[in-house]
Design an enzyme around this catalytic site. Structure first.
Site, PDB file in Angstrom:
ATOM      1  N   ASP A 343     -71.975 -33.548  53.378  1.00  9.08           N
ATOM      2  CA  ASP A 343     -72.414 -33.319  54.751  1.00  9.08           C
ATOM      3  C   ASP A 343     -72.285 -34.607  55.555  1.00  9.08           C
ATOM      4  OD1 ASP A 343     -73.973 -31.725  56.805  1.00  9.08           O
ATOM      5  OD2 ASP A 343     -75.358 -33.395  56.482  1.00  9.08           O
ATOM      6  N   GLU A 379     -67.163 -33.303  55.054  1.00  8.48           N
ATOM      7  CA  GLU A 379     -67.322 -32.860  56.432  1.00  8.48           C
ATOM      8  C   GLU A 379     -67.027 -34.111  57.262  1.00  8.48           C
ATOM      9  OE1 GLU A 379     -70.544 -30.554  59.260  1.00  8.48           O
ATOM     10  OE2 GLU A 379     -71.271 -32.148  57.952  1.00  8.48           O
TER      11      GLU A 379
END
Length: 747
Positions: A343, A379
């Protein structure tokens, strides 16, 4: 109680079959107490006197799995200089393998008074916070081994442990929403019948329920608020929180592996749940604030935040890097997971303020013999300056391709001037990844993900509808690149509903026929809706959970998705390991390029057509006789050829099939509009009227002279043969065999 010196490594609580070694790092600590709790919550404190290189350690022969514990760290409390030790706060072990309970929003968790922030709050937090738990490392893995699907063979399914299983009628109510449910045969059968090779689980590291959400009667559903980087989230446990969550997680992985499905974890190493300077003291802040967090250089009372959550971990310190690397290795070696999606990965790459491809984090990943061998997905953005880094990550890494999502959405809603970029995305995004020596597998292609609209909502709403979040509908993305197909939200208009289903199929077919690695959001294959909510981070309820009461359109979508995944699996032309080049390859017995972009006239696309903003149509010829890379055994790959016709215009368009040199006859394999029968054949040069917002896939068998039988060793049926299986035979097939056959109907 006997107290032995113990060892400084490994960090955390390590049970060896007799007793438990405890070790915790703190450079700033002046004294550290190990706190043990019994079932009644009675606390016993033990001074840790052994310190080696800032690691405090002790061994207790009598401590067994299930023991609850925490730490109290004595040291300087001077927030203006980044020092926040507070022994009145019970602290979690950063290396805890299991965590019991959930932190409340009690004032005792905060080191300041709510009424006067300059006043210390020294209330004991132990009764109101979470406890670390000693666990047994022993588990019978049997013959478990990683499925190890190559990237180009991978189809990823982004799933939420609770959201996927909470309403499934085939899962017993008592276990829904747990790791046990995720490994239940009906869930695994759905994934297998769909053709999924890897599940990407939304955060399962122990996270915290945010106090401000609890006050509004909401909950942290997504889980991007980690506090324990080694502990499976305890709320997803069926049997208990004293180590049972560890055993259940392992059993889930084992069950998925037995079904040949990999497990990828969505991990949040960029920040922690302690928030900014006004957040609670749960672990890292009280252990060694300045060593764990990025602080503002000239104002150390505040945190440098590139995540939007209040803090960012300080990636350039050895002990933070060690924490993350130890965590990653633990999940691979002890929990048997197969990869990670990071993330806000740009935050991990930051040395100072800029994103640095050669940061310490990437260097250490590259050199690690364990972590470098699993799937690593970034990401590739954060909220800091220069944080959007799609295409900027080094070799070994794949990336969520946000450019793919945005371009495909724009093309499929008939935006002008995107045809050129759309072709690049369908071809694997070489413009983003080739410069760094990477291949199409660097691109994780997706149209939808947990953050944003579902696929059904993408074609049903122009605007977000997040009122249930209690933020005045001001949260979530406002620029969704969506189109509601004519009416906002649910409608009884049959024509609009047919158009919405067709457009969902367009997106799914584009995703699964593109070069790169496709990722499907859970429930998109059955038409899941969130009622237009594009930010369900706090909706732990029916808004977010998958509704398994599937209507006719949902069943249609499910069968279509199975068909397309099956075609992708059995045909290498849709999952090339090298970039398409648009050239004729020497020695491959084909005088045609590996890919040809065609206009509606069936001829190679003219420059004027590429530059025409009103052009919303495209034909793609994929040459199965021009695949230069060998297969895993080093043998030449020979596949059927495919022709994909895209019509993103709002009107019907006449397409002319290419001349006979591309193929004398083409067979309709799949499509998204009821216009042509599946299996119908068309000669070269034929004209087809394709309805507005539609896609058509045609195939032709490989017939080059002097070459092996078409793909006899790599597939069960040719593209054209796949459509010839009668419906009765299809109905009797197993779910896996089902995927290789076409859905009877029209295209």
């Amino acid at each position: 109680m006997q107290i032995w010196p113990g060892q400084p490594y490994p960090l955390g609580a390590t049970f060896d079959g007799v007793g438990t070694n405890f070790a915790i790092f703190s450079e700033v600590a002046e004294k550290v107490e190990l706190c043990l709790f019994d079932d009644a919550g009675t606390e016993r404190r033990i001074d840790i006197t052994e310190v080696d290189a800032h690691v405090w350690h002790v061994y207790l022969p009598s401590v067994q799995p299930g023991q609850r514990y925490g730490f109290r760290v004595h040291g300087p409390y001077d927030p203006s200089n980044g020092l926040r030790c507070d022994p009145s706060k019970l602290l979690l072990d950063p290396y805890a393998k299991a965590i019991e309970g959930m932190a409340s929003n009690d004032p005792s968790l905060y080191s300041y008074d709510f009424e006067d922030h300059d006043k210390r709050n020294e209330d004991d937090s132990a009764p109101h916070t979470m406890k670390s738990v000693v666990v047994s490392p022993f588990f019978d893995w049997g013959n478990d081994h990683p499925p190890a699907h190559e990237y180009h063979d991978t189809v990823i399914y982004e799933a939420h442990v609770k959201g996927l299983t909470m309403q499934h009628p085939g899962v017993p109510e008592s276990i829904r929403g747990t790791y046990v449910a995720m490994g239940h045969p009906v869930i695994i059968e759905h994934l297998k019948s769909l053709g999924i090779t890897a599940v990407e689980l939304m955060p399962v590291h122990q996270f915290v329920q945010d106090g401000h959400l609890q006050e509004k009667g909401l909950r942290n559903y997504w889980g991007y608020n980690t506090i324990g980087f080694f502990a499976p989230h305890n709320e997803y446990s069926y049997a208990g929180e004293q180590g049972q969550q560890v055993q259940e997680f392992k059993q889930m992985v084992k069950a998925l592996h037995e079904a040949d499905i990999e497990v990828i974890l969505d991990v949040v190493y960029n920040h922690t749940a302690e928030g900014n300077e006004m957040g609670p003291t749960l672990a890292f802040r009280g252990i060694d604030n300045a060593s764990y967090y990025r602080l503002v250089e000239d104002d150390k009372a505040h945190y440098y935040d590139t995540t939007g959550t209040g803090n960012s971990l300080l990636m350039r310190t050895p002990h933070v890097l060690q924490l993350i690397m130890d965590s990653l290795r633990y999940w691979v070696t002890e929990m048997h997971v197969d990869g990670f999606r990071f993330d806000l990965a740009s935050t991990l790459a930051r040395e100072l303020h800029e994103v640095d491809r050669l940061s310490a984090f990437f260097d250490i990943i590259q050199q690690d013999p364990i972590i470098s061998q699993v799937k690593l997905i970034a990401e590739p953005w954060d909220l800091g300056e220069g944080g959007y880094q799609v295409g900027g990550f080094p070799p070994l890494w794949s990336e969520w391709n946000g450019r793919y999502r945005d371009t495909v959405r724009d093309f499929q809603r008939s935006e002008p001037g995107v045809l050129g970029e759309f072709s690049s995305r369908v071809a694997g995004s070489s413009d983003l990844y080739q410069h760094s020596g990477r291949t199409p597998i660097a691109s994780i292609n997706f149209v939808t993900a947990h953050d944003g609209f579902t696929l059904r909502d993408l074609v049903s709403y122009n605007e977000r509808h997040n009122e249930a979040n209690g933020e005045g509908n001001n949260d979530g993305e406002s620029h969704n690149r969506s189109w509601n197909s004519g009416v906002e939200g649910p409608t009884d208009d049959a024509e609009i509903n047919r158009l919405r289903l067709r457009r969902q199929k367009n997106f799914m077919a584009t995703l699964l026929l593109s070069q790169g690695v496709p990722m499907i959001l859970h429930g998109d294959e059955i038409g899941r809706t969130q009622g237009g909510n594009n930010n369900t981070y706090c909706q732990d309820n029916e808004i977010s959970w998958v509704d398994w009461d599937i209507d006719d359109d949902g069943q249609d979508m499910l069968e279509f998705t199975r068909q397309l995944i099956g075609l992708r699996r059995t045909h290498p032309i849709f999952r090339r390991r090298r970039f398409l080049q648009g050239v004729v390859h020497d020695g491959l017995e084909s005088e045609l390029p590996d890919v040809v972009w065609l206009g509606v006239d069936g001829k190679p696309m003219a420059d004027s057509a590429w530059g025409d903003p009103s052009n919303k149509c495209l034909g793609v010829f994929l040459n199965g006789s021009a695949i230069p890379e060998p297969d895993a055994r080093g043998e030449r790959i020979v596949d059927d050829s495919a022709l994909i016709l895209f019509n993103a215009a709002g009107n019907g368009v006449e397409f002319t099939l290419p001349s006979a040199e591309y193929g004398e006859e083409w067979t309709v394999v799949a499509g998204t509009a009821d216009a042509i029968d599946i299996g119908e054949r068309f000669a070269a040069g034929s004209t087809l009227i394709r309805p507005e917002f539609s896609l058509l896939l045609l195939g032709r068998k490989h017939t080059e002279p002097g070459t092996p039988t078409p793909g006899a060793d790599i597939r069960s049926a040719s593209i054209s043969e796949a459509v010839d299986k009668p419906a009765a035979a299809k109905a009797e097939a197993t779910p896996v065999a089902q995927q290789a056959s076409s859905v009877a109907g029209k295209a």
